[in-house]
Scaffold this active site. Structure first.
Site, PDB file in Angstrom:
ATOM      1  N   GLY A 250       0.804  -1.218   0.000  1.00  0.00           N
ATOM      2  CA  GLY A 250       0.000   0.000   0.000  1.00  0.00           C
ATOM      3  C   GLY A 250       0.832   1.261   0.000  1.00  0.00           C
ATOM      4  O   GLY A 250       1.980   1.302  -0.446  1.00  0.00           O
ATOM      5  N   SER A 251       0.262   2.311   0.570  1.00  0.00           N
ATOM      6  CA  SER A 251       0.816   3.663   0.458  1.00  0.00           C
ATOM      7  C   SER A 251       2.178   3.854   1.108  1.00  0.00           C
ATOM      8  O   SER A 251       2.818   4.895   0.899  1.00  0.00           O
ATOM      9  CB  SER A 251      -0.168   4.672   1.077  1.00  0.00           C
ATOM     10  OG  SER A 251      -1.410   4.613   0.427  1.00  0.00           O
ATOM     11  N   ALA A 252       2.653   2.890   1.883  1.00  0.00           N
ATOM     12  CA  ALA A 252       3.960   3.040   2.527  1.00  0.00           C
ATOM     13  C   ALA A 252       5.083   3.205   1.511  1.00  0.00           C
ATOM     14  O   ALA A 252       6.145   3.744   1.827  1.00  0.00           O
ATOM     15  CB  ALA A 252       4.238   1.830   3.428  1.00  0.00           C
ATOM     16  N   VAL A 253       4.862   2.786   0.249  1.00  0.00           N
ATOM     17  CA  VAL A 253       5.913   2.885  -0.768  1.00  0.00           C
ATOM     18  C   VAL A 253       5.883   4.210  -1.517  1.00  0.00           C
ATOM     19  O   VAL A 253       6.702   4.442  -2.412  1.00  0.00           O
ATOM     20  CB  VAL A 253       5.805   1.719  -1.782  1.00  0.00           C
ATOM     21  CG1 VAL A 253       5.814   0.377  -1.067  1.00  0.00           C
ATOM     22  CG2 VAL A 253       4.562   1.846  -2.649  1.00  0.00           C
ATOM     23  N   LYS A 254       4.966   5.104  -1.188  1.00  0.00           N
ATOM     24  CA  LYS A 254       4.811   6.346  -1.956  1.00  0.00           C
ATOM     25  C   LYS A 254       6.036   7.248  -1.890  1.00  0.00           C
ATOM     26  O   LYS A 254       6.260   8.075  -2.780  1.00  0.00           O
ATOM     27  CB  LYS A 254       3.567   7.099  -1.490  1.00  0.00           C
ATOM     28  CG  LYS A 254       2.260   6.430  -1.924  1.00  0.00           C
ATOM     29  CD  LYS A 254       1.036   7.141  -1.367  1.00  0.00           C
ATOM     30  CE  LYS A 254      -0.249   6.470  -1.834  1.00  0.00           C
ATOM     31  NZ  LYS A 254      -1.461   7.033  -1.208  1.00  0.00           N
TER      32      LYS A 254
END
Length: 699
Positions: free
Chosen positions: A391-395
Site C-alpha cells: 500500500g501507500s507506505a511505498v509512496k
C-alpha cells in the site's frame, strides 16, 4: 678256477659316467633359480620396500575422527545467544572384526549399566535385536517353510524369518529395550568410526559403572559430547535456526554436497537460517586419531593426531534484550488485534528494525497464524520469505523517482486532485472524499496519502494518453519504468541479507492474454497496490531515505572470531564492513521533499494525516503508513465465492527524524478494514521507545 680282470678307475660304463652330468645340470638350474629369486627380492626390497611397508601399515591402521564443539553465537553486547553445552557421553568405536554376535553381547552387557529412556525401539529394531541372538536366529530359520528354503533366495528367506518374528509380537523388558537401541546403533556404525551410544541424561552412577567394566566392553568408552543451549531463551531460534541430530544426520536434500565435503552421514549440521548459512564456519575441524588393529581386527592402539578446532564464534548485530522486547510487543499487540476481531482472518504479523547507516539488523520478529485454527507460531524469518502488497507506505519511493527523473521538481510538483475515471472500472481515487483538495504538492500528497497524486505522477512519467472515461494509452515499458525506480530503493528484489531463503517478492502481470499492457494496474502500482514486497525490503527502502540515499545491504552477523578456552573472551578475526549497494542520485532539495513529507505524516496539522498518533514519541519519528486491499484466501475452500475483503496495514519509519539511528518496518496483513485501528503505529511506538530506552538515548 677262473680269474676276472679288475677294472681300472678309468674304465667306467656309460651309465655310470652320465649320472654326475645330470646332477650338475640340475644343481646348476637350482642355483640360477635361487640367484634370480634373491635378485628379485633384493629389487623389490630396494625399489618397492617403502611402498609395501606403507600398504601393510595402511591395512592395519586407520585415521578416525571425532566431533568438536559447534561455534558459539553472541549478541551485539557479548551475551551468549546459542552455545554448545558439554555433556558426558558413552561412546563406541567399531572394530574391523565386530560380528553380529559381538554386537549382541556388548549391547546386553552395557544395558546392565545404563538406561535409554528418551527413545523407544521401533518394531524393526526389536526384530533385529531378537535375531541378533544366534540361537533365536537358528530356531527361526528352521521354522521357515521348506518351499521358501529350497529357493535358496536369501532375501526371501530373511523376509520370511522377520515376518515370523513380527507375528510373535515380542515384548521386551526395559533393559532389553535399551539393549535393542544400543544394538541398532552399533550395527549401523561404520568400521573404526566412533559413535555416541548415550549422550543425553547420563548420570554419574551410569558413568561410574560403565567405567568400572570397560575391560569387559570392547570398543566402549567414556567421552564428551555437546548440544545446543540457549541461555537467553529459545525465541531467538527462529532466527538462528536448528541443527540436525546424530540420528537424523545429513539432510537428504544436500546429502551429496556434504559427503563430497568430507562429512559423515551421521554428522550434525545446520539445517536452517544462520546455523545453515554459516555451517562451514560453525562446524569447526574434527579431531583425528590414528588407530592400529591386531590381526583379529580388534583395536590395539590409538594415538591422537590432531586435537581439532572448535567452530568459529559469530557475533550478531542483534541485542538480545531488544530482540525480546520487539517479539513480546508484537505478540501482545497482535493478540489484541485478534481479540478485537480485526485480525480474525489475518495470517500473521511482522516487524524488523535496522541501523539505517550500516544495514545492521537490530531486531526481527514475526508471527505466523492459521486463521482456521487460531493457532500462532513464531516466525521471525517471515520478514525475508513472506511478501505482501504494502500500500501507500511505498509512496516515498514514487515521489523520489518523479523528482530524480525530473518529472517533477522541488519547486514545481503540484497536480490537480481529480480522480481517474477509466471505462468499466470503479473510480480511482484516494481514501478521503472527492473534492477534499483542489490540488496537492508532493509533501502534502505524502502527508494525506493521496492515491490520486501518485496516479497523475505516473501518467506524466510514462507519457500516458489519458482522457476521462476512455481507455488510457501507455507505452509497453510503463511497468518497467516504475519498477526500475522501486528497485533502486530495494523494493522488488532481494536485499542480500545473510540469511538463507530470502525471496524477491511477487510481481503482478504486466500484460493481458491479448498482449495489451494492463494500464490500470500501472496506476495501482504507483500507489503500492499491485506488486508484493517483503518486510526486509521495506526496512531497506525507508533506511535509504533516512540515511540520505545509500541503499545498505542488511546483515545479521557482525563479526567472526574464536572463543577463548575459558569461554570469557572472543578473539575477532573478521568484522563485517557496511556495504553500499547503490547511491540514489538525488539532490539535497529533492531528498528534503520526501523527508519533509514523511515528517508531516506524523507531525503535520492536516486532519487527513495518517500517523498523528506517533506525534508525541521522543525522539521524533518520521515515516509513512499504508493500507492495501486484499482478500481472504481459504486453502480449504479455494473456490469460495465472495471472500471477505481485507487490508494489509503497514508502517515504515525512522528516528530521530534529523539523524536516524533506527529504521523500522511493520506489517499486519489481512486485517478487517472496518477494525483496522492503529496496530502498526502501536508496534512502531514500542519499537522506537524500547530501543532508545535500552540505549539510554535522548532526543
Amino acid at each position: 678256477m677262473k680269474f676276472f680282470k679288475q677294472k681300472s678307475a678309468d674304465d667306467k660304463s656309460p651309465k655310470q659316467s652320465s649320472t654326475p652330468i645330470r646332477m650338475k645340470l640340475i644343481l646348476g638350474i637350482i642355483f640360477v633359480l635361487f640367484a634370480a629369486l634373491i635378485g628379485q627380492l633384493a629389487y623389490l626390497q630396494i625399489g618397492y620396500g617403502s611402498r609395501f611397508k606403507a600398504e601393510v601399515q595402511k591395512a592395519n591402521s586407520a585415521v578416525v575422527s571425532s566431533q568438536v564443539p559447534r561455534g558459539v553465537m553472541y549478541d551485539s553486547k557479548g551475551r551468549t545467544l546459542v552455545g554448545s553445552k558439554a555433556s558426558n557421553a558413552i561412546t563406541y568405536t567399531k572394530s574391523v572384526s565386530t560380528t553380529t554376535a559381538d554386537s549382541y553381547q556388548i549391547s546386553n552387557s552395557l544395558s546392565r549399566y545404563i538406561r535409554i529412556k528418551s527413545e523407544k525401539p521401533t518394531d524393526q529394531q526389536v526384530v533385529d535385536y531378537y535375531l541378533g541372538n544366534k540361537a533365536n536366529s537358528d530356531r527361526e530359520l528352521a521354522l521357515v517353510p521348506k518351499a521358501i528354503q529350497k529357493t535358496q533366495d536369501e532375501e526371501k528367506i530373511n523376509q520370511a524369518v522377520q515376518d515370523q518374528v513380527r507375528q510373535r509380537n515380542i515384548q521386551l523388558t526395559d533393559r532389553q529395550k535399551t539393549a535393542a537401541l544400543i544394538f541398532n546403533k552399533i550395527s549401523g556404525a561404520y568400521t573404526l568410526s566412533t559413535i555416541y551410544l548415550k549422550n543425553n541424561g547420563l548420570t554419574d552412577k551410569e558413568i561410574a559403572e560403565v567405567g568400572e567394566h570397560l575391560a569387559d566392553l570392547p570398543g566402549v568408552g567414556i567421552g564428551t559430547d555437546w548440544r545446543r543451549s540457549y541461555p537467553n531463551g529459545s525465541s531467538i531460534k527462529s532466527i538462528i535456526g536448528s541443527v540436525s541430530t546424530e540420528k537424523t544426520g545429513l539432510p537428504s536434500d544436500d546429502l551429496q554436497y556434504y559427503l563430497t565435503n568430507g562429512y559423515s552421514r551421521n554428522d550434525r549440521v545446520g539445517t536452517s537460517y544462520l546455523e545453515k548459512e554459516y555451517e562451514p564456519l560453525l562446524k569447526g575441524t574434527k579431531a583425528t586419531s590414528k588407530v592400529w588393529a591386531k590381526t583379529a581386527g580388534n583395536i590395539e592402539q590409538s594415538k591422537s593426531v590432531y586435537s581439532g578446532q572448535a567452530g568459529a564464534s559469530l557475533v550478531l548485530t542483534l541485542d538480545a534484550k531488544y530482540q525480546k522486547s520487539v517479539q513480546k510487543s508484537l505478540e501482545s499487540i497482535y493478540a489484541a488485534a485478534i481479540a478485537s476481531g480485526a485480525a480474525h482472518y489475518s495470517n500473521g504479523a511482522y516487524a524488523v528494525a535496522m541501523n539505517p547507516k550500516t544495514g545492521a539488523i537490530l531486531a526481527v520478529a514475526g508471527i505466523s497464524r492459521d486463521p482456521s485454527k487460531n493457532k500462532t507460531t513464531r516466525n521471525a524469518l517471515g520478514v525475508i520469505n513472506q511478501s505482501f502488497v504494502m500500500g501507500s507506505a511505498v509512496k516515498g519511493a514514487m515521489v523520489a523517482g518523479g523528482l530524480i527523473n525530473k518529472v517533477i521538481s522541488p519547486s514545481s510538483n503540484v497536480f490537480p486532485d481529480t480522480p481517474v475515471y477509466l471505462p468499466g472500472t470503479p473510480i480511482k481515487k484516494s481514501v478521503y472524499p472527492v473534492g477534499t483538495f483542489g490540488s496537492l504538492d508532493a509533501e502534502s500528497a505524502l502527508e494525506v496519502s493521496s492515491n490520486i497524486y501518485m496516479m497523475h505522477l505516473a501518467m506524466k512519467w510514462v507519457n500516458a494518453k489519458y482522457v476521462p472515461k476512455q481507455d488510457i494509452r501507455m507505452p509497453d515499458t510503463a511497468f518497467d519504468t516504475i519498477r526500475h525506480n522501486f528497485n533502486m530503493f530495494g523494493l522488488g528484489q532481494k536485499t542480500g541479507v545473510d540469511l538463507p531463503g530470502e525471496i524477491s517478492g511477487i510481481q503482478g502481470r504486466s500484460f493481458n492474454e491479448q498482449g495489451h499492457i494492463l494500464s490500470g494496474s500501472v496506476l495501482d502500482l504507483s500507489y503500492g497496490n499491485y506488486d508484493a514486497y517483503t518486510p526486509i525490503q521495506m526496512a531497506q527502502y525507508v533506511s535509504t531515505i533516512a540515511n540520505g540515499g545509500y541503499r545498505m545491504q542488511p546483515y545479521v552477523v557482525q563479526s567472526v572470531g574464536r572463543t577463548a578456552s575459558n569461554g570469557k573472551k572472543i578473539y575477532i578475526d573478521y568484522n563485517k564492513k557496511p556495504n553500499v549497494q547503490l547511491r540514489v542520485p538525488w539532490t539535497k532539495d529533492e531528498l528534503n521533499i520526501v523527508r519533509q513529507g514523511f515528517w508531516r505524516v506524523v507531525h503535520g496539522t492536516n486532519s487527513w494525516g495518517t500517523a498523528h498518533k506517533l506525534k508525541d514519541v521522543k525522539p521524533a519519528i518520521s515515516g509513512k503508513s499504508g493500507t492495501a486491499q486484499t482478500f481472504y484466501f481459504d486453502p480449504n475452500h479455494p473456490n469460495r465465492k465472495n471472500p471477505p475483503e481485507l487490508v494489509n496495514a503497514t508502517f515504515v519509519g525512522y528516528a530521530p527524524s534529523n539523524n536516524a539511528e533506527i529504521a523500522t518496518a511493520v506489517v499486519f496483513p489481512g486485517l478487517d478494514p472496518d477494525l483496522e485501528g492503529s496496530y502498526t503505529l502501536q508496534m512502531t511506538r514500542a519499537m522506537v521507545q524500547n530501543y532508545f530506552k535500552l540505549h539510554k538515548k535522548r532526543n
